[in-house]
Scaffold this active site. Structure first.
Site, PDB file in Angstrom:
ATOM      1  N   ASP A  32      -7.810   2.447  22.086  1.00 44.28           N
ATOM      2  CA  ASP A  32      -6.455   1.959  21.883  1.00 44.28           C
ATOM      3  C   ASP A  32      -5.595   2.348  23.084  1.00 44.28           C
ATOM      4  O   ASP A  32      -5.381   3.533  23.341  1.00 44.28           O
ATOM      5  CB  ASP A  32      -5.917   2.580  20.585  1.00 44.28           C
ATOM      6  N   ASN A  34      -2.309   1.402  23.608  1.00 40.33           N
ATOM      7  CA  ASN A  34      -0.849   1.446  23.439  1.00 40.33           C
ATOM      8  C   ASN A  34      -0.404   2.230  22.203  1.00 40.33           C
ATOM      9  O   ASN A  34       0.755   2.168  21.798  1.00 40.33           O
ATOM     10  CB  ASN A  34      -0.264   0.031  23.402  1.00 40.33           C
ATOM     11  N   ASP A  36      -1.064   1.992  18.939  1.00 41.42           N
ATOM     12  CA  ASP A  36      -0.800   1.398  17.621  1.00 41.42           C
ATOM     13  C   ASP A  36      -1.986   1.548  16.665  1.00 41.42           C
ATOM     14  O   ASP A  36      -1.963   1.052  15.545  1.00 41.42           O
ATOM     15  CB  ASP A  36      -0.399  -0.082  17.756  1.00 41.42           C
ATOM     16  N   ASP A  40      -7.793  -2.279  22.276  1.00 45.99           N
ATOM     17  CA  ASP A  40      -7.198  -3.432  22.960  1.00 45.99           C
ATOM     18  C   ASP A  40      -7.742  -3.552  24.386  1.00 45.99           C
ATOM     19  O   ASP A  40      -8.546  -2.731  24.840  1.00 45.99           O
ATOM     20  CB  ASP A  40      -5.670  -3.315  22.953  1.00 45.99           C
ATOM     21  N   ASP A 212     -21.008 -17.930  20.001  1.00 44.13           N
ATOM     22  CA  ASP A 212     -21.131 -17.521  18.607  1.00 44.13           C
ATOM     23  C   ASP A 212     -21.925 -18.575  17.827  1.00 44.13           C
ATOM     24  O   ASP A 212     -21.689 -19.779  17.980  1.00 44.13           O
ATOM     25  CB  ASP A 212     -19.713 -17.391  18.031  1.00 44.13           C
ATOM     26  N   GLU A 280     -25.875 -16.621  20.670  1.00 42.60           N
ATOM     27  CA  GLU A 280     -26.219 -15.936  19.434  1.00 42.60           C
ATOM     28  C   GLU A 280     -26.916 -16.952  18.546  1.00 42.60           C
ATOM     29  O   GLU A 280     -26.297 -17.921  18.093  1.00 42.60           O
ATOM     30  CB  GLU A 280     -24.968 -15.414  18.722  1.00 42.60           C
TER      31      GLU A 280
HETATM   32  C1  NOJ Z   1     -21.357 -14.262  14.276  1.00 48.72           C
HETATM   33  C2  NOJ Z   1     -20.545 -13.060  14.591  1.00 48.72           C
HETATM   34  O1  NOJ Z   1     -21.358 -12.122  15.256  1.00 48.72           O
HETATM   35  C3  NOJ Z   1     -20.002 -12.537  13.283  1.00 48.72           C
HETATM   36  O2  NOJ Z   1     -19.389 -11.291  13.446  1.00 48.72           O
HETATM   37  C4  NOJ Z   1     -19.070 -13.557  12.719  1.00 48.72           C
HETATM   38  O3  NOJ Z   1     -18.634 -13.131  11.434  1.00 48.72           O
HETATM   39  C5  NOJ Z   1     -19.740 -14.916  12.586  1.00 48.72           C
HETATM   40  N1  NOJ Z   1     -20.510 -15.275  13.726  1.00 48.72           N
HETATM   41  C6  NOJ Z   1     -18.705 -16.002  12.405  1.00 48.72           C
HETATM   42  O4  NOJ Z   1     -18.036 -16.235  13.608  1.00 48.72           O
HETATM   43 CA    CA Z   2      -3.637  -0.991  20.592  1.00 49.52          CA
END
Ligand code: NOJ
Ligand code: CA
Length: 557
Positions: A32, A34, A36, A40, A212, A280
């Site tokens: 972190d 900043n 909070d 980040d 993703d 992925e």
């Molecule tokens: C794969 C990501 O690694 C996972 O964390 C996410 O929930 C799903 N895709 C949906 O984006």
């Molecule tokens: Ca932060």
């Protein structure tokens, strides 16, 4: 010349990604900057010296930092081309790129093409009426004959993938949360808009993208039911909802047309010199995995080899999987490897601390590009998160599974909040590890026997060892097969490294005919010993041996 390119791709690509080790930072949990309580971009930038000098990795995969309601850790995006204020500003991103590159660290960002947040203006428009110009940007279907969802597909987050929208009387598709509607990649405008998103981040200096759920972009155009599984197949190393396991997911993902759209993505990435796309894709048979490279190696640079995460932790089973992976891969293809990530149980919890060290040696010496999840270098374990502190919306579904225990903050010091944040403890994104003193970076960096020290030694060795980064892989078959030991060689030119992994609790003797010297061991005090003919492996010991050409025999004492 590629029709998508505005610049000419560099034909002499350095293939940096084949020699790299990638570090998966999980932004809200890393540091972190900043005060909070939430990690980040500034915090990540502050940590670059750790990544480059203390640890010695080559690339960082940032995790999503785009505008988002954060129901799925930022994988629910409401504006692809802006930074979520909780994570910082565009200037913070630009500075991250500059500072990372100064340290020769590449920056890989998430590209999340399959779905958006339901708060994204495209979806707000799309759901507003059947005739809206964005209607077809998402997947809308009428109820089944007689009512109910259009088909039987189940979501990774639990329940049906279909949600009825009362306003227009149609269902929309959401492969994950109800708040994450799937984009319609069969619509050319969607493809154009998402390729512009890709260009936006590549123009800003990202060195690559992690796509993703890359396998999910294309579904069966006829939306046929998935076949039901008589016996649900639950993989204990995955954290998906049990509903997901009740069917064979053959129609809701992986349609053959997916390779065409991934190729389109690749063509954009190839317009930028030395950039990469990592995909992925879920664990699948190796022959299917291999298709994600493309026969001409024109689909993904590196699809994740997730079958390895899902393989039982046994020497023979893993060695067989690696053989099958290498057999299936097209010539010159290069895999990206991981033994854990932000969706899976922590390595040290799944395997135990001693075996997590064996896993470190294995991951960093197999052929492929290793990806480490932040904190795995410390042996960080899953930590139960009280219901009121949970962040993962997947856990709120009926029967849902939380991935929060894997995602607790990086413990930098043994001091307040583990040095992760200055905020009040109650404001922290997730609670800090209860084993803070043991796991903290500041503790482990002083201790030669620590997990961090082991990672540092192996990473340093890898950097000066062409055999370990790019050498040929050869499994050394024991004369006496032993289910607890896996030995392999990596070699290039004159350099030979033999890696021996003892998965068991007993001493083992492994014959290495030509001798050599142990250069790294998971067990303190065993490095530097000469190996004449027999290599003795302690329980849970893994070693890297400098040797000439070798074969070996293994037997139990
Ligand atoms: C794969 C990501 O690694 C996972 O964390 C996410 O929930 C799903 N895709 C949906 O984006
Ligand atoms: Ca932060």
């Amino acid at each position: 010349m590629n029709m998508y390119c505005r610049t000419t791709a560099d034909a002499e690509s350095s293939l940096w990604w084949q020699r790299a080790v990638i570090y998966e930072n999980h932004l809200p949990s890393f540091r972190d900057g900043n005060g909070d309580g939430i990690g980040d971009l500034v915090g990540l930038t502050m940590s670059l010296d750790y990544l480059s000098d203390a640890l010695g990795v080559d690339a960082v995969w940032v995790g999503p930092f785009y505008r988002s309601p954060l129901l799925d850790q930022g994988y629910d995006i409401s504006d692809h081309c802006d930074v979520e204020p909780v994570f910082g500003t565009m200037a913070d991103f630009d500075r991250l790129i500059v500072e990372a590159h100064l340290r020769s660290i590449r920056v890989i960002v998430d590209f999340v093409p399959n779905h958006t947040s339901d708060q994204h203006p495209w979806f707000v428009e799309s759901r507003s009426s059947r005739s809206n110009a964005h209607r077809d940007w998402y997947v809308w279907r009428d109820p089944a004959v007689g009512g109910g969802p259009p088909n039987n597909w189940t979501s990774e987050a639990g329940g049906s993938v279909w949600e009825l929208d009362d306003l227009t009387g149609q269902y929309y598709l959401h492969s994950h949360l109800i708040e994450q509607p799937d984009l319609n990649w069969r619509n050319a405008e969607v493809r154009g808009a998402m390729l512009d998103v890709l260009r936006f981040w590549l123009d800003r200096g990202a060195d690559g993208v992690r796509i993703d759920v890359a396998h999910m972009l294309m579904k069966d155009p006829e939306f046929r039911d998935n076949p039901v599984r008589e016996i649900p197949e639950v993989n204990e190393y995955d954290l998906q909802h049990a509903d997901f396991a009740t069917q064979h997911h053959i129609n809701d993902r992986g349609h053959r047309d997916v390779f065409d759209v991934l190729r389109e993505i690749r063509r954009v990435v190839d317009c930028y010199p030395d950039r990469i796309c990592i995909g992925e894709i879920e664990g699948m048979p190796w022959a299917d995995w291999a298709k994600y490279f493309g026969e001409q190696l024109d689909v993904l640079h590196m699809p994740f080899a997730f079958r390895l995460i899902e393989t039982p932790w046994q020497a023979g089973a893993l060695a067989d999987e690696v053989d099958a992976m290498l057999d299936a891969a097209p010539a010159d293809a290069w895999a990206v490897l991981a033994l854990g990530n932000h969706d899976r149980p922590r390595l040290a919890s799944r395997l135990g601390q001693a075996q997590a060290r064996v896993a470190a040696i294995m991951l960093l010496t197999l052929p492929g590009t290793p990806t480490l999840l932040y904190g795995d270098e410390l042996g960080l374990e899953d930590q139960p998160v009280p219901a009121e502190r949970q962040r993962d919306r997947f856990a709120r579904m009926v029967g849902g599974v939380s991935r929060d225990p894997t995602r607790t903050p990086m413990p930098w010091t043994s001091g307040r909040n583990g040095g992760f944040s200055e905020a009040d403890e109650r404001l922290l994104w997730l609670p800090i590890s209860k084993r803070l003193t043991e796991v903290a970076v500041s503790t482990q960096i002083e201790d030669d026997s620590s997990s961090l020290a082991l990672y540092r030694r192996v990473l340093a060795l890898r950097r000066r060892s062409p055999a370990l980064t790019s050498g040929a892989y050869r499994r050394l078959v024991p004369v006496t097969p032993n289910e607890d030991v896996w030995v392999y060689e990596r070699g290039v030119g004159e350099e030979r490294k033999v890696v021996a992994l003892n998965f068991g609790q007993r001493w083992q003797r492994t014959e290495v005919i030509t001798g050599g010297e142990v250069v790294v061991s998971t067990v303190l005090g065993r490095e530097g010993r000469a190996v004449a003919e027999r290599l003795e492996l302690a329980p849970n010991e893994a070693v890297i041996v400098n040797t000439g050409a070798a074969h070996h025999r293994t037997e139990s004492k």
